[in-house]
Design a protein around this motif. Structure first.
Motif, PDB file in Angstrom:
ATOM      1  N   SER B 240       0.832  -1.204   0.000  1.00 19.09           N
ATOM      2  CA  SER B 240       0.000   0.000   0.000  1.00 19.09           C
ATOM      3  C   SER B 240       0.864   1.250   0.000  1.00 19.09           C
ATOM      4  N   PHE B 243       2.224   1.760  -3.257  1.00 12.98           N
ATOM      5  CA  PHE B 243       1.193   2.218  -4.191  1.00 12.98           C
ATOM      6  C   PHE B 243       0.971   3.724  -4.101  1.00 12.98           C
ATOM      7  N   ILE B 244       0.993   4.274  -2.877  1.00 11.42           N
ATOM      8  CA  ILE B 244       0.769   5.720  -2.755  1.00 11.42           C
ATOM      9  C   ILE B 244       2.069   6.511  -2.878  1.00 11.42           C
ATOM     10  N   ILE B 246       5.152   6.174  -1.217  1.00 14.43           N
ATOM     11  CA  ILE B 246       6.126   6.400  -0.153  1.00 14.43           C
ATOM     12  C   ILE B 246       6.832   5.110   0.236  1.00 14.43           C
TER      13      ILE B 246
END
Lengths: 309, 302
Positions: B240, B243-244, B246
């Motif tokens: 996750s 995915f964003i 970072i």
């Protein structure tokens, strides 16, 4: 009841104060100079110093903290470094999208979870039970943002049933909420199944049967009411996780909610925006936890409120 | 861990000192009888092998942009003999990136998971055993931290620490120990009032020795099961973050940043997003099956 609600609200305020303090402390140790960030890289030192004064960053730490909390209490979340707009404005614009998405997701995951769990319990040991277990496992296996991408590909692109990345249509929330609900429902399916089975094994069900109460009445009045309680508790505890998944899933569908705001703020090093998102999301989680606690006491006939107080 | 005779039963009314931790052999025997657990173990071992052997298994470099890796119109290529899973948006071999991405993601998730388990067990153990203000501080702090989504906390920390594999491990570990700390604390609270703890103290054992040798021994099982069950969550969490934006930073591949990059080609090359996501899903399935079986085999309700 009144005293119970007041006590829960006060503890909620305590947690919020903790979140605000956390945000303030992390923001303070952050290697970002806010005055420099607003003034721009090439601004003269006097300008930076005057912005620093303007923001109150030259004052002692406790004063800054008090000022920060006081501002938040009045809805002042500071200004966006990039655009110089009030952060409160951006948060206010984004919040409704996130809340609508999360509410739809919670309702969806409870509906899917309780229904599947109930069916599995009533058909224990059959193929239907097995199928429900497979569906639950599937949900637990996939990350919601990836399921979102898959749904987007098949149900928005290949079969244009839902909008492909457009929030101006009334059904924008269906696919993202379903991604969250389906992946979140796995736990509730398992929990629902085991708690329905557990309730059916209890003495009060046998008593009710002996008295000749109908199967439907036993299920809906007695068993379900008791079986749903641990699920409600779990949903309350799980609120922060669901919010987190929702914030990530927003990115998939281009929803201009708090998540999109936060991830953009990271790329732009925009501290006040990220701080604002943490505080607002924390407030939503705390508020829903309190709401769950209150609903829980109403649902449980055994919790006398005198005992709670 | 001392081996207990099979079928030994604690005297009624006296809590069995070994109840929290059946012997490794017994756990293994029970684990073997569960076909789903065995499947989980097989999948997990396969992923471990891929993670360890990625440099050997990968047919190409995960970074090399093949001059013939893109179609004339710039689209990624489909599967072929040279590129078993096709190429990605920059003409790199998708299989090689997937294998290296598996290695990167799982290494970070594993180390972060170990860190979170160690910190959670330590803080939970100390708070539960010593009580008082230590306990009060831990409970208040975790209550606050549990109200903020971990992904948001991680994002916040990512602003302070520039992303690198090491900071990523620290960040993921730092935001994932609260829940375990509370579980361990509750277990320690339940154990520390029992007679054998009192006996240890009466025999002159120091607090440190009592906590480490007697109390914590009852808790390791919970920590291990929690760690196994939590590993899939950590892997998904790592993805996750990727995915964003970072997580693992491109051009180094990870499941998360491969899905993110692939999502830009959702309509033209969905394969780029489906392949890493399905791999992640398969690994989570394997870890979960293994964790569930382990929990059952160790007679835990956690």
């Amino acid at each position: 009841m009144f005293r119970f609600v007041v006590r829960r609200l006060l503890s909620g305020v305590g947690v919020m104060l903790g979140i605000v303090t956390l945000v303030f402390v992390i923001g303070y140790v952050m290697p970002i100079n806010p005055a420099r960030a607003i003034a721009g890289r090439n601004a003269p030192a006097q300008v930076v110093a005057s912005i620093r004064r303007q923001l109150g960053l030259d004052r002692p730490l406790p004063v800054q903290y008090a000022h920060y909390v006081w501002g938040l209490a009045h809805g002042d979340f500071g200004v966006n470094y990039g655009t110089n707009q009030p952060v409160a404005q951006a948060l206010g614009d984004a919040l409704p999208y996130t809340v609508e998405l999360v509410v739809a997701a919670v309702v969806g995951e409870l509906l899917i979870g309780v229904t599947l769990g109930l069916i599995a319990a009533l058909r224990q040991g059959t193929a239907i039970d097995g199928l429900a277990s497979v569906v639950a496992t599937l949900g637990l296996t996939m990350p919601s943002f990836w399921l979102g991408l898959i749904l987007l590909y098949f149900l928005a692109f290949r079969l244009p049933i839902f909008p492909l990345g457009a929030v101006n249509q009334p059904d924008w929330f269906v696919l993202p909420a379903f991604s969250l609900a389906f992946t979140g429902a796995g736990y509730y399916t398992r929990m629902g199944r085991s708690s329905v089975l557990e309730e059916y094994a209890r003495d009060y069900v046998r008593t009710a049967r002996a008295k000749g109460v109908g199967a439907g009445r036993i299920l809906f009045v007695h068993v379900l009411r008791n079986a749903v309680r641990p699920i409600v508790t779990m949903a309350g505890l799980d609120m922060a996780t669901l919010m987190g998944s929702a914030l990530v899933t927003e990115q998939v569908f281009g929803i201009p909610g708090l998540g999109t705001l936060a991830w953009g703020a990271i790329l732009a090093n925009d501290l006040p925006v990220l701080e604002g998102v943490v505080i607002v999301v924390g407030a939503v989680v705390v508020a829903s936890t309190i709401a769950v606690d209150i609903v829980y006491t109403l649902l449980d006939p055994r919790i006398g409120l005198s005992a709670v107080e | 861990m001392p081996m207990r005779a099979a079928g030994s039963v604690a005297a009624p009314g006296f809590p069995d000192a070994d109840a929290g931790a059946p012997s490794a052999l017994r756990v293994w025997r029970r684990l073997r009888r569960r076909p789903l657990g065995a499947l989980g173990l097989a999948i997990t071992l396969a992923f471990v092998a891929v993670a360890l052997l990625a440099p050997v298994l990968a047919p190409h470099s995960p970074y090399y942009q093949f001059p013939n890796g893109l179609a004339p119109d710039g689209a990624p290529l489909g599967p072929s003999a040279a590129f078993p899973l096709g190429t990605d948006e920059l003409g790199r071999d998708l299989l090689s990136r997937l294998l290296w991405g598996t290695r990167n993601t799982l290494a970070i998730a594993l180390l972060a998971n170990l860190l979170a388990t160690a910190v959670g067990t330590l803080f939970g153990g100390l708070a539960g055993y010593y009580g008082g203000w230590v306990d009060a501080v831990l409970m208040r702090v975790t209550e606050v931290l549990l109200a903020v989504p971990t992904v948001l906390l991680a994002a916040f920390l990512a602003l302070v620490m520039r992303p690198s594999p090491l900071t990523l491990i620290l960040i993921i570990g730092a935001v994932n120990w609260f829940y375990l700390a509370r579980i361990v604390r509750a277990e320690v609270l339940a154990v520390k009032g029992l007679e054998f703890v009192e006996a240890a103290r009466a025999m002159g054992a120091t607090h440190a020795r009592t906590l480490w040798r007697h109390v914590m021994r009852q808790v390791w099982g919970t920590a291990v099961v929690y760690m196994t069950l939590e590993f899939s969550t950590t892997a998904t969490f790592t993805a996750s973050l990727g995915f964003i934006g970072i997580g693992v930073q491109p051009p180094a591949p990870s499941w998360g940043n491969m899905i993110a990059a692939g999502s830009q080609y959702l309509t033209s090359a969905p394969r780029l997003m489906i392949v890493p996501g399905a791999t992640l899903g398969l690994s989570v399935l394997g870890f979960n099956l293994l964790g569930d079986a382990l929990r059952d085999a160790m007679e835990m309700r956690a």
